[in-house]
Design a protein around this motif. Sequence first.
Motif, short mmCIF file in Angstrom:
data_model
loop_
_atom_site.label_atom_id
_atom_site.label_comp_id
_atom_site.label_asym_id
_atom_site.label_seq_id
_atom_site.Cartn_x
_atom_site.Cartn_y
_atom_site.Cartn_z
N ALA A 173 0.72 -1.32 -0.21
CA ALA A 173 0.00 0.18 0.11
C ALA A 173 0.82 1.04 0.01
O ALA A 173 0.45 2.27 -0.45
CB ALA A 173 -1.01 0.07 1.14
N MET A 174 2.10 1.39 0.53
CA MET A 174 2.84 2.59 0.55
C MET A 174 3.54 2.78 -0.84
O MET A 174 4.02 3.90 -1.02
CB MET A 174 3.98 2.17 1.87
N ASN A 175 3.69 1.99 -1.89
CA ASN A 175 4.24 1.92 -2.94
C ASN A 175 3.44 3.07 -3.88
O ASN A 175 2.25 2.89 -4.12
CB ASN A 175 4.35 0.76 -3.58
N ILE A 180 -4.20 -0.57 -7.19
CA ILE A 180 -5.42 -1.06 -6.98
C ILE A 180 -5.28 -1.99 -5.69
O ILE A 180 -4.41 -2.73 -5.40
CB ILE A 180 -5.75 -2.10 -8.14
N PHE A 181 -6.35 -2.05 -4.90
CA PHE A 181 -6.50 -2.87 -3.61
C PHE A 181 -7.51 -3.89 -3.71
O PHE A 181 -8.72 -3.78 -4.54
CB PHE A 181 -7.10 -1.89 -2.34
N ILE A 182 -7.12 -5.18 -3.50
CA ILE A 182 -8.20 -6.11 -3.46
C ILE A 182 -8.70 -6.01 -1.83
O ILE A 182 -7.75 -6.54 -0.95
CB ILE A 182 -7.66 -7.58 -3.78
N VAL A 183 -9.99 -5.98 -1.41
CA VAL A 183 -10.25 -5.97 -0.20
C VAL A 183 -11.37 -6.84 -0.04
O VAL A 183 -12.28 -7.39 -0.55
CB VAL A 183 -11.08 -4.47 0.02
N ARG A 205 -6.82 2.77 -6.03
CA ARG A 205 -6.23 3.56 -4.84
C ARG A 205 -6.69 4.99 -4.74
O ARG A 205 -6.81 5.50 -3.60
CB ARG A 205 -4.75 3.64 -5.13
N ASP A 206 -7.11 5.52 -5.97
CA ASP A 206 -7.54 6.95 -5.95
C ASP A 206 -8.93 7.04 -5.58
O ASP A 206 -9.57 8.36 -5.51
CB ASP A 206 -7.28 7.66 -7.14
#
Length: 404
Positions: A173-175, A180-183, A205-206
């Motif tokens: 997540a810091m990169n 994209i996140f898979i939640v 992410r945005d």
Amino acid sequence: MDFAFDARTEELRTELLAFMDERIRPAEAIAHEQRARLADPWDTPAIVDELKAEARERGLWNLFLPDAEHGAGLTNLQYAPLAEITGRSPQLAPTALNCAAPDTGNMEVLAQFGSDEQKKRWLEPLLAGEIRSAFAMTEPEVASSDATNIRTRIDRDGDDYVINGRKWYISGAMNPDCRIFIVMGKTDPDGADPRRQQSMILVPRDTPGLTVERAMSVYGYEDHYHGGHAEVVFSDVRVPAANLIGEEGGGFAIAQARLGPGRIHHCMRLIGMAERAIELMCLRAVSRTAFGKPIAQQGVVQNWIADARVTVEQLRLLVLKTAWLMDTVGNRGAHTEIQAIKIATPRAVVDIIDSAVQLHGAGGVSQDFPLAELWAAARTLRLADGPDEVHQRSLARRELKKYR
């Protein structure tokens, strides 16, 4: 069971060993120097992009993905010795080959469960190494070793889903390249089957409401090459219903499908980390003198080195057997062995690296050798993808069932 390398594995292994010696090992120091000069500490050193381009040219790209349409099409048994080699430089080599977590698991999820639109928008750029990703499952307020405890909500609202919750140790997540996140969260928190309450959804992410609150260190290390680990808040995050991966209630099954290969990949790399520790032990032992003779002649040091070699050979055989079973009878058929390697490998490798630290004295805990960081990574893997105790509990139940 025949664990001899086939022609393709031998060819890739030879190429990868050369790449490690010629490019990866020398690049470790260069990457460290470049990172120290970055304006944003989470940016990627230029040498990493150079290595990625060269790895792709050499055909050392996406080796982890058995899907021939999207990846190298290798079996688990073919990939095992290659992943082991990358484990000798665990921060740099997997990233250079586009074989680093959490992207590997996320690509596997999208390849297996994603819609055509999801694959085009997110899988293709991940496979090309153009973007990075994050996997958001663990939560600070519950025991996440039991996935049914997850509190994050994914609520349907017309043509959208609305996500609310807090996650932490979210790898990648810091990169700045994480797009994209898979939640994982609950779409049916009151459902009768606790394993059908969860779903997985894609969150760019945005997206408004997604806040990366802070970076989380691991034994003081920030793990830059994997994109760090973060605490993330989802506050009324709204995404289209088309972002759901698979079906509602399928999140638990998807997680299990994702974690099986992830666990064996970690164990493969851990063996490489142990080999690096043995190499450093031997080099140190023959180059230092204490109490009138080389350290290599001290009995306790010889015991450490001998025990480490025996342990690594045992672990490698168990990992290869597990890989063979996953290829022949599937992940479910190899469940006992997957849990066995997940219990045994991190625990044993921590001990091997600890002996190497002890042999190096003050140098072992310093930044001048990779041992302290290797130890932290190996120790963390006793927690990642399920702590030891969860796997022990499940494995014991399976054994006891035979006698009931």
